[in-house]
Design an enzyme around this catalytic site. Sequence first.
Site, mmCIF file in Angstrom:
data_model
loop_
_atom_site.group_PDB
_atom_site.id
_atom_site.type_symbol
_atom_site.label_atom_id
_atom_site.label_comp_id
_atom_site.label_asym_id
_atom_site.label_seq_id
_atom_site.Cartn_x
_atom_site.Cartn_y
_atom_site.Cartn_z
ATOM 1 C CD GLU A 443 25.045 79.281 -5.319
ATOM 2 O OE1 GLU A 443 26.049 79.795 -4.809
ATOM 3 O OE2 GLU A 443 25.090 78.383 -6.172
ATOM 4 C CD GLU A 726 26.641 79.352 -12.590
ATOM 5 O OE1 GLU A 726 25.422 79.134 -12.740
ATOM 6 O OE2 GLU A 726 27.242 79.129 -11.533
HETATM 7 C C1 BGC Z 1 28.511 80.322 -7.596
HETATM 8 C C2 BGC Z 1 29.755 80.891 -8.231
HETATM 9 C C3 BGC Z 1 30.801 80.747 -7.199
HETATM 10 C C4 BGC Z 1 31.013 79.267 -7.097
HETATM 11 C C5 BGC Z 1 32.160 78.855 -6.269
HETATM 12 C C6 BGC Z 1 28.719 78.862 -7.443
HETATM 13 O O1 BGC Z 1 27.650 78.178 -6.993
HETATM 14 O O2 BGC Z 1 27.361 80.645 -8.270
HETATM 15 O O3 BGC Z 1 29.666 81.981 -8.964
HETATM 16 O O4 BGC Z 1 31.942 81.507 -7.337
HETATM 17 O O5 BGC Z 1 29.851 78.605 -6.694
HETATM 18 O O6 BGC Z 1 32.759 77.924 -6.889
#
Ligand code: BGC
Length: 849
Positions: A443, A726
Amino acid sequence: MLNIQRFRCEGRERGCVTDERRPVFSFALESDRTDVALRSAAITVDGVSFDASHQVAAPYGGKPLAPFRVYKAELTAVDTYGDTAKAKLSFETGRMGTPWAGKWITDGAYVFREARVSPKPMQFRKRFERKKPVASARIYATAMGIYELFLNGAKVGDRYFAPGFTSYSQNLQYQTYDITDCLTDRNEINVVVAGGWAVGSFVFTRKNRVCADRQALLMEVRVRYEDGTEDVFGTDATWDVTEDGAFRMADLYDGETYDATVDPESIPWRKAVEETPRSHPEPFAEIGAPVKRHERFWPVSHTHVGNAEIYDFGQNMAGVVQMKLNGKQGQVVTVRHAEILNPDGSLNVTFLRTAKATATYTCVDGTQTYSPSLTYMGFRYVSVEGIDPKDLSIRAVAVYSDLESIGSFSCSDPMLNRLQSNIVWGAKSNLVDIPTDCPQRDERMGWTGDIAVFAPTACFNFDMGRFLNKWLTDVRAEQRRGGGIPNTVPVNGYGFPATMPEMAIDWWGDACVLVPWAEYRATGDPSVLERNYPMMKRYVKACKFWANLLSVGKRRYLWHTPATLHFGDWVAPDAPKMSEWQRRSKWTATASLFHTSRLLSEIAELLGQKEDAATYLALSEKVADAYESILTDGNGKLKEEFQTAYVLPLHLGMLRTENVPKAAKNLDALVQKANYGIGTGFPGTPYILFALADNGYVDTAYRMLMNTNCPSWLYEVKCGATTIWERWDGLDENGVCPIGNDGTDIMISYNHYASGAVGDFLYRRVAGLEATEPGYRRFRVRPTLGGNLTAAKASILTPFGKAVSEWEIENGVFRLQVTVPVGCTADVTLPDGKTQTVGSGTYRFKTGC
Ligand code: BGC
């Protein structure tokens, strides 16, 4: 005596190169006297003086600036005692729109069609002679892709991933390099251009060639001789190009492959060809905070597992390794990276998803060094194969944007201090040219929701000015026709929700209001609001449109478009299912519409837009009323209770006064029921402790903050976290990840800054240092005591100078030391409730407690 603590042009003390016709200056003061304020200030450039009493952003007011020039600025500041201080800086103008002598060039032989990988790096070369003694020489460079510039074999400058990540179809930066002292009689420029963000494989779908079909380079060299003549030349078809250089592969997710045995003299070079990139906006001088190398870490331990040597650097980070090897010609050394280990001690790479995060190096004979430069990884551990440990010395280097650290927080509890360190490292790891979500998996995108909630905490710890202003330039560029803000900026090929490109998404889109607001609160510079105001208005209009759609009566102000189009209470641990997080969007989106419209009303007022101010205030009132009348029983109780749904209306001020204590009591009961565990997702987490502490539940707030059971901030600390996770349950107490593939697409990162937004509470409540006027022109010092803490300290280098709150409790006596910068005022409240107002200086207070 008055002293100038720092003096800056466009946010930089040194090395500022700008294309701005009216660059802004700022300075901070210090004095050994008390109650000092600035009386007058003037800056002189090129013999012309202009007023600089707007200390935070004094616009240049001299003769028109010319391109390619070095200017010297001298500041004279006089304080209210008549003391005078002076400071100097030099800044340089960039191209200011001057046409480039060079053309975009590429490798004409290169046809790249593969999917989901990055193209091979291209290497460009040009030889030239120095004809006469040189007065000054500069290189101006940009690329489609990311580039590394070498002159006569040495890297030029200390910047990585140039030209930086922007919305390339509209915004492109160029860099300026002073090469005056690097020139010799015969010179060779070498530039490696990797795919990077523009051409390389990026976003988790691993799309490539999003902004250009292949890499391209644009450069200009300007050599000014001592006799006044000039040589100016740029990239063109006389430059050589190859794809057979030592950089064999470079990809932001997969890593880098480098072959040191490649002899540049015996590989095929051909002539470059001119390229017309798909889009080629006029490049502007770098406005952001360049990515550089920072802290270095030696391994804290290493073990042998299978065929590999596992090294632990003791700190999770975004970065690369730096190796010194004793190798043999052709020997291949492979370094893999990960954030956690498997129970058998091997690397756990599951959560990197498709990111290979591997550096592969082919040695020559003898002692040599290698460190990847066209990629980065998120890691704490590496595994090394292909070399005997005794032939290797390895370190990790943190790589992130060049942000001045301006704040610090510490207290008597070591676990909270570790939390503060984790917050700072979460930030360092995710402020890599753009604000990212995480640095390790496939990401690393500019997720807007993450920075929307984290921006205030980031602004306590770092000077975020240049970094955020650059990113906001892209947010403006990417705003959709209908006013919506994409979920990631730069979009760079990612477009959720693809079906409804004009859709506005609560909290994520709110970044276009919350980020400029956080920056304004930290600096007091209204220009960040002025620049972004039109974008904010269009966004709030879009949010209102979606809220109003297909509804009648009060329901028109309840924002409840289909939940799948929102993220809602994202990652809320009390609802561990993605669909449930999203279902909560009715509450989070409505609160978001209240929040953005209320802030916009305040911003409109500040910018003198009276009518707008009234309109947005009225909108916010209707939204608050809808929330309270439809989602609660009208008596402070939610019809469906969960933490975030109480936190938002309580903290944002949406409830009728008489219902506030009742709602706070209900929130307190919910938190107690959860054994003081956190239940909020992204939108609620930054505010939950404020919602409790500011409404009479200080003890509950502290119990939640100091809780060490999962889910809580200190649970992560107890499990040995060195960054913010996270998911709260990322590891069990044995250090093993207990989550399998739970339907969230293995969304488990150990380096996401969002829930580190609690840093705001540490500064503003635990240490008690809180701006009451933007930029800390006036601030409050009012520590909130609790959690058995016996001491706390916060220090912030505000735009005016250093502000400090430091308290301790010993033998029932509370002592507080406060430092107030020149020109500022502090309202100091002691635990006995008494408030005193003081001007600049350092003061000590004492009371029983
Ligand atoms: C990210 C988040 C992001 C989210 C959106 C994820 O995959 O890592 O931090 O804001 O997607 O919902």
